[in-house]
Design an enzyme around this catalytic site. Structure first.
Site, short mmCIF file in Angstrom:
data_model
loop_
_atom_site.label_atom_id
_atom_site.label_comp_id
_atom_site.label_asym_id
_atom_site.label_seq_id
_atom_site.Cartn_x
_atom_site.Cartn_y
_atom_site.Cartn_z
CD GLN A 68 -12.51 26.20 14.15
OE1 GLN A 68 -13.71 26.38 14.11
NE2 GLN A 68 -11.72 26.85 14.99
N GLY B 18 -18.64 29.01 18.31
CA GLY B 18 -18.79 28.54 16.94
C GLY B 18 -17.64 27.61 16.58
CG HIS C 209 -12.87 28.51 10.47
ND1 HIS C 209 -11.52 28.37 10.68
CD2 HIS C 209 -13.35 29.11 11.59
CE1 HIS C 209 -11.19 28.88 11.87
NE2 HIS C 209 -12.29 29.35 12.44
CG HIS D 72 -14.78 33.51 12.91
ND1 HIS D 72 -13.84 34.24 13.61
CD2 HIS D 72 -14.42 32.20 13.06
CE1 HIS D 72 -12.95 33.41 14.13
NE2 HIS D 72 -13.28 32.17 13.82
CD GLU D 73 -17.19 29.44 13.35
OE1 GLU D 73 -16.45 28.56 12.87
OE2 GLU D 73 -16.92 30.03 14.41
CB CYS E 252 -10.16 31.64 16.06
SG CYS E 252 -10.35 30.19 15.01
CG LEU E 253 -12.73 27.34 19.95
CD1 LEU E 253 -13.77 26.23 19.84
CD2 LEU E 253 -12.38 27.61 21.40
NI NI Z 1 -12.52 30.28 14.30
#
Ligand code: NI
Length: 171
Positions: free
Chosen positions: A51, A46, A140, A136-137, A94-95
């Protein structure tokens, strides 16, 4: 399509509240294409637009297992309209916080209203991994990171570690 670089904490942009997409035009389609390329390359399941530095309410996701064909999903202006009282604990990563994984407790099921890439309004009743990932997204898009759901002790430890890494890289 272009590969974008993924912002990593303590980058301040990750704390921005993203703006709703007013209309799905070529710039949104290009952003989505870049996000998929970047997400698959990472690899991740995701990605939120912020990001890659774009404060717009756009999320890409693909929850297919490695042995399954790709299942790309796009959520534009996603909004949680209902959350279950039942909670679920799932390990998250998380990236933007590479190589850090921790268990997070969230509602086990949510209903999410969003637009697809054609601008069509849709609603999904998410459970399991999709419920975790979409929450989670959406976090963000509101400038929230999964470490914000952890204890202050754990969060401070992670932030300190990545702040050190960033300082070292800048030297
Ligand atoms: Ni993330």
């Amino acid at each position: 399509m272009a590969l974008r670089s993924i912002l990593v904490i303590p980058e301040k942009k990750l704390r921005l509240v993203s703006e709703p997409v007013a209309g799905i035009d070529a710039s949104v389609r290009a952003l989505v294409a870049d996000m998929f390329e970047t997400m698959y390359e990472a690899p991740g399941i995701g990605l939120a637009a912020i990001q890659v530095g774009e404060p717009r309410r756009v999320v890409t996701m693909d929850l297919a297992r490695k042995d399954e064909p790709r299942q790309p999903q796009v959520f534009i202006n996603p909004e949680i309209t209902w959350s279950s009282e039942t909670l679920n604990v799932h390990e998250e990563g998380c990236l933007s916080i590479p190589e850090y994984y921790e268990e997070v407790e969230r509602p086990a099921e949510v209903k999410v209203r969003y637009l697809d890439l054609e601008g069509q309004p849709l609603e999904v009743h998410a459970s399991g991994l999709l419920a975790t990932c979409i929450q989670h997204e959406i976090d963000h898009l509101n400038g929230v990171l999964f470490i914000d759901h952890l204890s202050k002790l754990k969060r401070d430890r992670v932030v300190k570690k990545y702040s050190k890494v960033a300082r070292r890289a800048a030297e």
